[in-house]
Design an enzyme around this catalytic site. Structure first.
Site, PDB file in Angstrom:
ATOM      1  N   ASN A 145       8.492 -10.712  11.174  1.00 57.22           N
ATOM      2  CA  ASN A 145       7.689  -9.250  11.350  1.00 57.22           C
ATOM      3  C   ASN A 145       8.306  -8.911  12.708  1.00 57.22           C
ATOM      4  OD1 ASN A 145       6.018  -7.220  12.076  1.00 57.22           O
ATOM      5  ND2 ASN A 145       4.137  -8.443  11.502  1.00 57.22           N
ATOM      6  N   ASN A 150       3.734  -1.491  12.415  1.00 57.56           N
ATOM      7  CA  ASN A 150       3.988  -0.987  11.199  1.00 57.56           C
ATOM      8  C   ASN A 150       3.363  -1.901  10.037  1.00 57.56           C
ATOM      9  OD1 ASN A 150       5.676  -2.925  10.544  1.00 57.56           O
ATOM     10  ND2 ASN A 150       7.506  -1.439  10.962  1.00 57.56           N
ATOM     11  N   ASP A 151       2.568  -2.863  10.341  1.00 52.74           N
ATOM     12  CA  ASP A 151       2.175  -3.745   9.362  1.00 52.74           C
ATOM     13  C   ASP A 151       1.321  -2.940   8.179  1.00 52.74           C
ATOM     14  OD1 ASP A 151       3.456  -5.800  10.775  1.00 52.74           O
ATOM     15  OD2 ASP A 151       1.420  -6.698  11.294  1.00 52.74           O
ATOM     16  N   GLY A 170       3.456  -8.476   6.462  1.00 50.08           N
ATOM     17  CA  GLY A 170       4.079  -7.897   7.696  1.00 50.08           C
ATOM     18  C   GLY A 170       5.502  -7.969   7.999  1.00 50.08           C
ATOM     19  N   ASP A 172       9.365  -7.096   8.001  1.00 52.23           N
ATOM     20  CA  ASP A 172       9.942  -5.594   8.043  1.00 52.23           C
ATOM     21  C   ASP A 172      11.537  -5.849   8.203  1.00 52.23           C
ATOM     22  OD1 ASP A 172       9.874  -6.259  10.720  1.00 52.23           O
ATOM     23  OD2 ASP A 172       8.301  -5.030  11.186  1.00 52.23           O
ATOM     24  N   ASP A 337      17.755  -5.008 -10.890  1.00 57.49           N
ATOM     25  CA  ASP A 337      16.702  -5.537 -11.518  1.00 57.49           C
ATOM     26  C   ASP A 337      16.546  -5.201 -12.881  1.00 57.49           C
ATOM     27  OD1 ASP A 337      14.304  -7.269 -10.937  1.00 57.49           O
ATOM     28  OD2 ASP A 337      13.220  -5.592 -11.629  1.00 57.49           O
ATOM     29  N   GLU A 366      20.816  -8.445 -13.078  1.00 55.10           N
ATOM     30  CA  GLU A 366      19.900  -9.207 -13.647  1.00 55.10           C
ATOM     31  C   GLU A 366      19.816  -9.353 -15.096  1.00 55.10           C
ATOM     32  OE1 GLU A 366      15.527 -11.061 -12.784  1.00 55.10           O
ATOM     33  OE2 GLU A 366      15.803  -8.951 -13.241  1.00 55.10           O
TER      34      GLU A 366
END
Length: 626
Positions: A145, A150-151, A170, A172, A337, A366
Site C-alpha cells: 500500500n 486511495n484505499d 489497499g 496499489d 486470462d 491461459e
C-alpha cells in the site's frame, strides 16, 4: 462619463450573452456525448482504420462528419440509439486534433474534439519478454500500500477493509513502484500484475477480473497516469511490464453491460447458462454442438457476462482497447486470462491484429489444461492446430502440465515407474508437440493455484528444488509474489484469499518488513537469499535462456540434464531422495564432452566430473562446466 458607462454595460451584456450561448452549446454537447472510446488514438499505425465509439442519449439520430479531410469509411448503428460506431481512415494523417460534427437536419447540433497523438519512437518494434526474463506475478491489492489515500473511492462500491480476507486491502500501483528495487534484487526482470482496470463489483473486487471500465485504472490502485509512471520507472531499470488482459468477459457492473450496444454484444441463453469448463470439446472431433456452445458461450460466473467476440463490433473494440494500452502505457507484453473460453477464430484474429502491429510483442494465453497436445494446439504455428486448419497466432502458452507435476514430484521421495522425477522427463519428452518450446511459460504456482510452500509443508529444500527447475529448463520462468520469502496459504481451507495474503511490510505498521534485508526473519532470508542468487545468475547465462536441452532418464530419483550453446554448457543434477546419492558421470559423456569440472552457481564449489558427483538429500546442483 455617462456614455462610457452605457457603452460598458452594453459590452458586458453582449459578453454575458456570448458566454451563455457557449455554455448552452457545451452543455448540449456534454449531454449528447457521455463516452468516446478509444478516448484518443495514435497517428502512423500500421492498420490505419480506427473505429470510434460515441455514446450518448439518442446519438445515432445525428449525421456525422470529421475535419482535416479525414475519410469516414463506415458509420454503424445498432438497435440501441445511444451508440454510434464511426470508422475513419487515418492513413497519412499526422498527429493532430480532429473535430467531429454531429448534424441534425443539416444543422450542426454539437461537435466533439478527437486527438491523434504522436507515437513513441520505434513503438512498433518494441522488444517483449522472452526466455531471458524472469516474470514476477503480483496481485497488487495484496502486495504493498504505497498510497493509503486511495484505499477507497467515493465513485466505487467496495471500500477498503483489511480485516476481511476477501475484501480490498489497499495495495496499489504506488506500492509496486516503491518496491521495484526489491523485485529487481530478486532477479526478476518483468512484472505481470493481475488486472488493474476498474472493477466495481460489490464484493471481492480486489482480484479485478470483473472489470467495469477497461479504459480506466481502478482509482483504488491509482490513476491512468500512475500506470504510465509505473511503466516508465520500470523501463529506467531495464524491467518490462506485462498487462493481464481479459477478452472473455467483463464484470456485471460494466457501464456498457448496463446499456448494451446490442443484445449480441454478450453471449446469452434463454436462461442463465454457465460454462462447463470442459475445454477439450473445442478440439474434440466427436463433440456435440451443444457442448461446444455451452463451453464457449456460457458465462464464467454469474457476475462475469460473456463477451461475444463473433460480433465484429466487440472484436474491434477489444482489439483497439488492447492496442491503445500498449501505446499509451508503453507495455512490453500481455498475459490473457481464460484464453480458450472465447471463440477460437475470433481470438486468432485478435492475436494476429496485435502481433501484426507489433511483430515482437509476446502474448501468453491461459490455457488451463493438463495435456501437452491440448496445450500445443494453442501455440502459434502448431502442427496440431494445422490438423484442423487452425493457427491461433498466440505466441506463448502456460505449461500447466509441468506446474501440476512440480509439487507432486518433489513430494515423492520413493520413485516408481511413474512417480518422482520421471514426471519431468516425461513432460519434456513431449516438447516435440510445441512449435516453440522456448516460448512456453513455466511456473510452479500462480494466484489461482495452491501455494507451493504450503504443499511442500514449508520445506526449504523442496522449494530450492522447484526454483532450480524453473531457472534452468526451457521456457520463460514465472514466480508468484511472496513465495521467495516462504509465504504460503491453504486454498482448501481459506479459499482464494488464503493464497493471496498481504506481503509482510507492504503496510505501515506491519511488524515484519520482508522488503528489506534488515526486516526479514532468518527463515525469510533463507528463502530470499537463495532465490536472489539463483535468479540473478540466470540473467547472465544464455545457455538456460535459449540453449538446447539434453536430458537423461532419471535413475534412483535423480535427474540430470544439460542446457548448452556453442559457447556455454550448464549441467543440472537433482537428487529427490531423502538420502545422499552418488551420481556416476560416465553415463553423461556425450554432454560433458571435454569439460573437466563444473562450478556450482550457488556455492561456488567446484566439482570434478571425472567419475562421480555426490549430492546431499533433497538437493540440486547447477554447474557451469569448465
Amino acid at each position: 462619463m455617462k456614455p462610457l458607462k452605457t457603452k460598458f454595460l452594453k459590452i458586458s451584456f453582449c459578453t454575458i450573452k456570448t458566454v451563455i450561448i457557449v455554455l448552452l452549446f457545451s452543455a448540449s454537447a456534454k449531454a449528447q456525448i457521455q463516452k468516446v472510446e478509444p478516448p484518443f488514438w495514435y497517428a502512423g499505425m500500421k492498420n490505419s482504420e480506427l473505429q470510434i465509439m460515441f455514446y450518448g442519449k439518442n446519438i445515432s439520430q445525428y449525421e456525422t462528419s470529421v475535419s482535416n479531410n479525414v475519410a469516414i469509411k463506415n458509420v454503424e448503428k445498432t438497435e440501441n440509439p445511444n451508440y454510434l460506431f464511426v470508422t475513419i481512415d487515418t492513413k497519412d494523417v499526422k498527429a493532430s486534433e480532429l473535430v467531429f460534427s454531429f448534424k441534425d437536419k443539416n444543422k450542426v447540433a454539437f461537435k466533439q474534439k478527437y486527438t491523434l497523438k504522436e507515437r513513441r519512437a520505434n513503438s512498433a518494434d518494441r522488444k517483449s519478454y522472452d526466455a531471458s526474463d524472469l516474470i514476477y506475478l503480483i496481485m497488487p491489492d495484496r502486495f504493498a500500500n504505497g498510497n493509503p489515500k486511495n484505499d477507497s473511492d467515493p465513485s466505487l462500491t467496495e471500500k477498503a477493509n483489511r480485516q476481511d480476507p476477501s475484501g480490498r486491502h489497499g495495495g496499489d500501483i504506488e506500492g509496486i513502484i516503491k518496491n521495484l528495487d526489491y523485485i529487481s534484487a530478486l532477479g526478476a526482470t518483468t512484472i505481470w500484475s493481475t488486472p488493474l482496470c476498474e472493477d466495481n463489483d460489490k464484493q471481492h473486487s480486489y482480484h479485478t477480473y470483473g472489470q467495469s471500465d477497461v479504459y480506466r485504472i481502478d482509482p483504488r490502485y491509482g490513476t491512468n497516469e500512475d500506470y504510465v509512471r509505473l511503466s516508465s520507472e520500470m523501463h529506467k531499470k531495464d524491467m518490462k511490464l506485462v498487462m493481464d488482459y481479459v477478452t472473455n468477459h467483463w464484470g456485471i457492473t460494466h457501464w456498457m453491460v448496463k446499456d448494451l450496444p446490442t443484445k449480441s454484444w454478450l453471449n446469452q441463453f434463454e436462461n442463465y447458462t454457465q460454462t462447463h469448463h470442459r475445454r477439450e470439446v473445442i478440439t474434440d472431433i466427436h463433440a456435440s454442438k451443444i457442448d461446444q456452445e455451452v463451453c464457449i458461450d456460457g458465462w464464467f460466473v454469474p457476475s462475469m457476462p460473456d463477451l461475444n467476440l463473433r460480433n465484429p463490433l466487440v472484436a474491434k473494440y477489444l482489439t483497439q482497447n488492447a492496442i491503445w494500452w500498449i501505446e499509451y502505457a508503453n507495455l512490453d507484453g500481455f498475459r490473457v486470462d481464460t484464453y480458450n473460453y472465447s471463440d477460437k477464430t475470433a481470438m486468432a484474429n485478435w492475436a494476429k491484429a496485435i502481433t501484426t502491429e507489433y511483430p515482437n510483442f509476446n502474448i501468453v494465453g491461459e490455457i488451463w489444461m493438463h495435456n501437452q497436445a491440448n496445450l500445443a494446439f494453442w501455440q502459434k504455428d502448431s502442427k496440431i492446430g494445422a490438423i484442423e486448419n487452425y493457427n491461433s497466432n498466440l505466441p506463448t502458452v502456460m505449461d500447466f502440465t509441468l506446474q501440476s507435476q512440480i509439487t507432486s514430484a518433489f513430494n515423492e521421495n520413493e520413485p516408481s515407474w511413474d512417480n518422482g522425477l520421471i514426471k519431468f522427463y516425461n513432460n519434456f519428452a513431449m516438447d516435440f508437440l510445441y512449435p516453440n518450446p522456448n516460448n512456453i511459460l513455466v511456473f510452479a504456482e500462480n494466484h489461482d493455484t495452491d501455494r507451493m510452500n504450503h504443499n511442500f509443508k514449508y520445506d526449504l529444500p523442496k522449494y530450492k528444488l522447484a526454483m532450480t527447475l524453473l531457472a534452468t529448463v526451457r521456457g520463460i520462468p514465472q514466480i508468484y509474489y511472496g513465495s521467495e520469502i516462504g509465504m504460503g496459504g491453504d486454498k482448501s481451507k481459506g479459499g482464494d484469499a488464503d493464497i493471496r495474503q498481504d506481503f509482510p511490510g507492504g503496510w505501515a505498521g506491519d511488524k515484519n518488513n520482508a522488503f528489506t534485508k534488515e526486516g526479514r526473519t532468518p527463515e525469510q532470508a533463507a528463502y530470499f537469499d537463495f532465490s536472489s542468487k539463483l535468479f540473478s545468475w540466470r540473467k547472465t547465462n544464455e545457455a538456460v535462456h535459449f540453449g538446447k536441452m539434453t536430458h537423461y532418464i532419471p535413475e534412483n530419483n535423480t535427474y540430470v540434464y544439460f542446457r548448452y550453446t556453442d559457447a556455454k554448457t550448464v549441467m543440472v543434477v537433482f537428487n529427490n531422495n531423502a538420502k545422499e546419492q552418488v551420481v556416476k558421470t560416465n553415463r553423461f559423456k556425450e554432454s560433458i564432452k571435454n569439460f573437466k569440472s563444473g562450478k556450482d552457481v550457488i556455492t561456488g564449489k567446484t566439482f570434478d566430473l571425472a567419475s562421480e558427483i555426490t549430492l546431499e538429500p533433497k538437493s540440486a546442483l547447477v554447474l557451469e562446466l569448465e
